[in-house]
Design a protein around this motif. Structure first.
Motif, short mmCIF file in Angstrom:
data_model
loop_
_atom_site.label_atom_id
_atom_site.label_comp_id
_atom_site.label_asym_id
_atom_site.label_seq_id
_atom_site.Cartn_x
_atom_site.Cartn_y
_atom_site.Cartn_z
N GLU A 180 44.36 47.54 10.55
CA GLU A 180 44.85 46.49 11.42
C GLU A 180 44.01 45.23 11.38
O GLU A 180 44.48 44.19 11.80
CB GLU A 180 44.90 47.00 12.85
N GLU A 181 42.79 45.34 10.89
CA GLU A 181 41.92 44.16 10.97
C GLU A 181 41.58 43.66 9.59
O GLU A 181 41.62 44.42 8.64
CB GLU A 181 40.64 44.52 11.74
N ARG A 188 51.02 59.87 16.92
CA ARG A 188 50.42 58.80 16.15
C ARG A 188 50.52 59.17 14.67
O ARG A 188 50.81 60.31 14.32
CB ARG A 188 48.94 58.62 16.52
N SER A 224 48.28 56.21 7.95
CA SER A 224 49.02 55.46 6.93
C SER A 224 49.23 56.30 5.66
O SER A 224 48.38 57.09 5.26
CB SER A 224 48.26 54.19 6.57
N ASP A 237 55.65 45.23 9.65
CA ASP A 237 54.18 45.31 9.70
C ASP A 237 53.60 45.32 8.30
O ASP A 237 52.59 44.64 8.02
CB ASP A 237 53.74 46.58 10.43
N GLN A 278 45.81 56.96 23.85
CA GLN A 278 46.44 55.65 24.03
C GLN A 278 45.66 54.56 23.33
O GLN A 278 46.19 53.50 23.03
CB GLN A 278 46.58 55.31 25.52
N GLN A 279 44.38 54.85 23.11
CA GLN A 279 43.54 53.86 22.42
C GLN A 279 43.73 53.93 20.91
O GLN A 279 43.26 53.07 20.16
CB GLN A 279 42.05 54.09 22.74
N VAL A 280 44.35 55.01 20.53
CA VAL A 280 44.51 55.16 19.08
C VAL A 280 45.67 54.27 18.64
O VAL A 280 46.75 54.29 19.26
CB VAL A 280 44.84 56.63 18.71
N PRO A 281 45.45 53.47 17.60
CA PRO A 281 46.54 52.61 17.15
C PRO A 281 47.68 53.48 16.61
O PRO A 281 47.46 54.63 16.25
CB PRO A 281 45.91 51.78 16.02
N PRO A 282 48.91 52.96 16.58
CA PRO A 282 50.05 53.77 16.15
C PRO A 282 49.83 54.35 14.75
O PRO A 282 50.15 55.48 14.49
CB PRO A 282 51.22 52.79 16.13
N THR A 316 46.86 54.69 11.79
CA THR A 316 45.48 54.49 11.42
C THR A 316 45.40 54.29 9.91
O THR A 316 45.99 55.04 9.14
CB THR A 316 44.63 55.71 11.82
#
Lengths: 731, 341
Positions: free
Chosen positions: B33-34, B158, B161, B193, B302-306, B308
């Protein structure tokens, strides 16, 4: 094109007919060439047909491949089906279609077969219609298949093609392609039908091009055939030249030129034919020479025969007349030769004749001609001699002959001879006259006591005799040529019942003043002048004619025809008899040939063959003058006679001569034993007839029985044995 | 600060943090994501006063991983390799292969639920769908590309990738083939995305990226044939919805004839004519899964991105392709030089 072909064919046919009309025969070169050209034309036609069909197959195959490629391209270009509002795609699609004039129309259909979009390359193609249901169903079945299309069109509709191909999307089932293996063609795939693309194709351009090429090929083939025809004709002529070259020499051979030469042939087959022809010519030449030899020579002695001698005589006459020199003609007749024949048989007589011939040949010079005239008569042409020389020659011969002894059956025979000499001198010479003169002189020698010579002298008597003989010869020749002989018919009747069984055919000659001349008066001359065979043939012809003229359905006519010794010398006798009698419808068993005993025992082997040949055809034979010859009995069975005619000398004094009676009785018994009927000649009265019957004789001929008549008339004998017996019994 | 009585404990904690940070900095793969150069807050700690040497502190022992249920869509290597790696990392696990046996997924998930694992790790689309639908436990899916089509992202699920991060791919590509300047990509709907990620990566590497959306293999081929004239390379993403064997073959043939390299996510495609394959690494997938499972264990779902991102990649090149391209380019250069002379 067709008209030209027909004209060409007519021209060829006309040439062929002209050639055949000229010769009356077919021309080999033309036939071979025609067959070859026909074969070539056939092969060519097959080749062109194959070319057409092969070309069609290839074109069809190409059409299919092009169609498939276009289908794929159009499938890809199927924007209307899976792209929305992409005008660029539609433009691209249209430009693609326009590039190919073979594509008439492209139509895209939705899944249910409804047209969605179409591009036309031609005008007036008609409206676009929905896909028929069954075709839709069939097309759907092609989804994912190896040949995912339906094609219509083929060999019999070569230009029009119609393709309908389903358009579908595919997607790999495997999410993310994690298990994707490019080599695994059976991997899971989802297929979804989205529509159809239809293409109408018209390959008429290619088809027309093919036809155009075929036409060119046909023209080329025709040109080749014509060229082949001309060239082939030339080649064939050359190849067959060796056969043609045989024509001239064969024609020469056919004309009788046996000395013709054959050129050696280059080809083995012709060479064999040439060899065969050369062998044939050689054999014909040999046979010719033999025939000439036979025609000119006497078969027994090897000397010249009468015919050849006369030729030599003619030539010598010319030489004598031209050069004014003289020669001599000697006519030699053996004395009492008949007795040697009778005593020792005819083979012995032949041996003696050969010995005499040799002796005569030795007794003459090399340039003199010795000939055998027939029987025991010889002739010698002594060239370039005068009277003294001729006399000397004759004396030499007489002396040598006197010295000559012939041993036969341990008996010694001396063959003396009588010689008549005539000179060839002067201007007006004739071979027949000369022969006649020599013959007259020879007769004078015999009359003077035999075993001597006599020189012909031109006296009045001799001239008359000469003239008479020459006159007879001419008269007989004229009679043969002009049919001046006459046939008379004398009945021969059975003694027991007096009925006529057959008629003897008698030849007569009428004098200018209408008197009839008996055969005894002219037949000896006929024999002397070699006319006997012609007279025999004349009698055969006219007897056959008389048979057909006088035969009746209810009255059988049988004839007895006399044949001389001379006619049996002729190898054509059997064929002549058969042909002549067949021509007149004569039944063979209605003819009886009468031959004299002297002939029958002269050359038994030859006569036996001739008689056997005629008997085989169905003719009967009667032995004439029976009882007058030597050794006749031993030959009777060999020669198979049907009748024996007892010589008239035995019947003439029958009533008063018991010896004759005994002889007749004996002859009758012999005849019965041998299976032959007996006929008695010279029956002049009833008593003789009765006595002959009592002696066992079967038939009778004579004035008492019936006189000769101009047409055959069956006549009942005035008295017969049966009536005689009946009378006796009635007493 | 020193006078205020900093404790040894605090120093040790800071040292640990520093150590972790240093280790993180050694990683070559940036999170999904970054951007790659993720700004990291580095705390500069002044040197400690000279004090007596203090023996280093022991690292705190990570918490024991919870039991997990590993559910495989099938036994194929792409899934089994990940499962194997997971088995090495988890002490307590159960493995369920949905392709084996005759039990339907519902029975399997019932059994899983009964076994009360800490999490369900679903490998592959089929396992993920069944697990997300029926599991009562948190689900972590991996090796799924079109997750959005199947609504796999829920409150309790979740994903990891399925691809190597696009930026890493592009970087690796450029390292191998520095001439790349124009890249084409065709993808199906729903991957916005991914499209954004690709665009960012392209921007970062100064590459012009042409992305088209297709809805079928036919459309993909259609777009590809028009795109290929204007690109230097093609970036193939494994969107099976718009790909088929028939068009893949055509695409590779077309690319090969034009000497256009194609990047693929799967080594097996090199045989078809692809130039470079950049594929995921099973151990990396497993490590990423472990990380997420820890977070789930910590109650931090919930902190885990959809989704990874992965960290590692495995690159392979098709040497034959590059040789042929070099030869073709040399010929073209010689020809054009000849023409210009």
């Amino acid at each position: 094109m067709k008209t030209r072909l027909k004209l060409a064919a007519d021209w060829f046919a006309a040439r062929l007919e002209r050639a055949e009309a000229t010769t009356g025969k077919r021309v080999l070169v033309n036939e071979i060439l025609s067959m070859q050209v026909l074969s070539a034309a056939l092969v060519g036609a097959l080749a062109i047909a194959s070319l057409y069909w092969g070309g069609q197959w290839v074109l069809q195959d190409n059409y299919s491949r092009w169609a498939m490629q276009w289908t794929e391209d159009l499938n890809e270009l199927g924007a209307p089906l899976y792209l929305t509002n992409d005008q660029e795609a539609l433009i691209r699609l249209e430009s693609f279609v326009k590039r190919y004039p073979e594509i008439d129309r492209v139509v895209y259909f939705s899944k249910d077969g409804t047209p969605v979009y179409s591009v036309d390359n031609k005008e007036d193609l008609g409206p676009v219609i929905e896909i028929p249901e069954q075709r839709l169903v069939d097309a759907i079945k092609q989804v994912g298949g190896e040949e995912p299309y339906l094609m219509r069109g083929g060999l019999f509709n070569p230009t029009l093609f119609e393709i309908l191909a389903p358009v579908w999307t595919e997607s790999i089932s495997d999410d993310g392609l994690f298990a994707f293996d490019p080599s695994d063609s059976d991997g899971e795939t989802k297929k979804e039908l989205i529509g159809f693309v239809g293409i109408h194709l018209d390959f008429v351009i290619f088809h027309d091009r093919l036809l155009s090429n075929i036409r060119v090929a046909i023209l080329v083939l025709l040109a080749l055939l014509i060229a082949f025809g001309f060239h082939g004709r030339h080649i064939l002529r050359r190849a067959l030249a060796s056969i043609s070259d045989l024509q001239a020499p064969i024609e020469e051979l056919a004309k009788g030129n046996l000395a013709v030469k054959f050129e050696p042939a280059a080809h083995r087959e012709i060479s064999n034919i040439v060899k065969a022809l050369e062998t044939t010519a050689s054999a014909l030449n040999e046979r010719d020479e033999k025939l000439v030899e036979l025609a000119n020579h006497d078969s027994l002695t090897g000397l010249f025969n009468r015919h050849r001698f006369i030729e030599e005589l003619k030539e010598e006459i010319e030489n004598v007349m031209r050069h004014g020199r003289s020669s001599a003609l000697l006519f030699i007749d053996l004395d009492q030769f008949k007795y040697i024949n009778d005593d020792c048989g005819h083979p012995a007589g032949d041996r003696l004749i050969r010995k005499v011939a040799d002796e005569l040949d030795r007794s003459t010079r090399s340039n003199d001609i010795v000939a055998r005239f027939g029987g025991d008569e010889f002739a010698i042409l002594v060239r370039r001699t005068d009277v003294d020389g001729a006399r000397a020659a004759a004396e030499t011969i007489l002396t040598n002959m006197r010295r000559m002894a012939h041993i036969e059956d341990e008996k010694i025979f001396h063959a003396h001879c009588s010689i008549g000499v005539t000179m060839l001198e002067g201007d007006d010479l004739d071979q027949d006259e000369l022969i006649n003169q020599a013959d007259i002189a020879c007769r004078d020698a015999k009359l003077a006591g035999r075993n001597r010579m006599s020189l012909y002298e031109h006296s009045e008597d001799n001239l008359q005799r000469d003239a008479a003989d020459i006159g007879w010869m001419n008269r007989l020749r004229k009679a043969v040529d002009n049919d001046e002989f006459e046939l008379w018919f004398q009945p021969i009747n059975r003694i027991d019942n007096g009925e006529t069984t057959h008629h003897e055919v008698l030849i007569r000659l009428r004098t200018e003043d209408g008197k009839l001349i008996q055969p005894d008066a002219f037949l000896p001359s006929a024999m002397r002048f070699g006319l006997m065979t012609e007279i025999d043939f004349w009698v055969i012809r006219h007897a056959a004619a008389a048979y057909s003229k006088y035969s009746k359905p209810d009255q059988r006519l049988r004839l007895a025809v006399n044949l001389s010794a001379n006619v049996f010398e002729n190898d054509d006798l059997i064929a002549y008899v058969e042909e002549t009698f067949n021509k007149h419808g004569v039944r063979p068993n209605d003819i009886v040939f009468e031959v004299t005993e002297s002939l029958a025992i002269r050359r038994p082997a030859h006569v036996e063959r001739q008689i056997a040949g005629l008997r085989k055809l169905g003719y009967e034979f009667s032995l004439d003058d029976f009882g007058t010859g030597y050794n006749s009995f031993s030959h009777l069975q060999k020669l198979h006679f049907d009748y024996i005619k007892i010589d008239g000398s035995f019947v003439e004094d029958l009533l008063n001569n018991p010896v004759d009676q005994k002889m007749i009785k004996l002859m009758a018994e012999i005849g019965r034993e041998a299976g032959m009927k007996t006929i008695a000649e010279y029956v002049q009265n009833a008593e003789s007839l009765i006595l002959l019957g009592e002696l066992g004789v079967d038939m009778a001929q004579g004035y008492f029985v019936g006189r000769p008549t101009k047409r055959p008339k069956p006549k009942l004998t005035p008295i017969s044995l049966s009536s005689r017996r009946a009378k006796r019994n009635s007493r | 600060m020193w006078g205020s009585g900093v404790s040894l404990k605090q120093i040790a904690r800071v040292a640990m943090i520093l150590a972790v940070l240093v280790i993180s900095a050694c990683s070559t793969v940036a999170p999904v994501e970054e951007p790659i150069d993720v700004p990291i807050d580095i705390v500069i700690v002044p040197p400690a006063p000279a004090v007596q040497t203090i023996p280093p502190l022991k690292a705190p022992t990570p918490a024991k991983l919870p039991p997990v249920a590993i559910v495989l869509s099938s036994g194929q290597p792409a899934y089994a390799d990940v499962a194997r790696e997971l088995m090495l990392r988890f002490k307590d696990y159960s493995v369920y292969d949905l392709s084996a046996g005759s039990e339907p997924p519902v029975s399997v998930l019932r059994a899983i639920n009964d076994s009360d694992p800490g999490a369900v790790v679903a490998i592959g689309l089929r396992a993920a769908r069944s697990s997300v639908a029926m599991s009562t436990k948190p689900v972590l899916f991996s090796q799924v590309f079109n997750y959005q089509d199947h609504d796999l992202l829920t409150d309790d699920s979740r994903g990891v990738s399925a691809l190597v991060p696009l930026e890493a791919q592009l970087r690796a590509w450029q390292e191998i083939d520095p001439t790349i300047a124009r890249v084409g990509m065709i993808i199906g709907e729903g991957h916005e995305d991914l499209i954004a990620e690709a665009q960012q990566a392209a921007e970062r590497h100064d590459v012009t990226l042409n992305i088209q959306i297709a809805h079928s293999d036919q459309e993909t081929l259609y777009i590809f044939k028009r795109m290929i004239r204007d690109i230097d390379g093609y970036w193939l993403l494994p969107d099976n919805r718009i790909l088929s064997s028939r068009i893949l073959k055509q695409m590779f043939d077309e690319a090969k004839s034009r000497h256009i390299p194609v990047i693929v996510p799967n080594e097996s495609m090199l045989k078809m004519g692809a130039a470079i394959s950049i594929s995921t690494v099973a151990s990396d997938i497993a490590d990423t899964i472990v990380k997420v499972v820890r977070k789930i264990q910590e109650g931090d779902l919930q902190q885990v991105p959809p989704l990874t991102a992965l960290s590692e990649s495995h690159t392979q090149t098709n040497e034959a392709f590059f040789k042929q391209r070099s030869a073709a380019h040399a010929l073209m250069r010689d020809t054009s030089r000849g023409l210009s002379q």
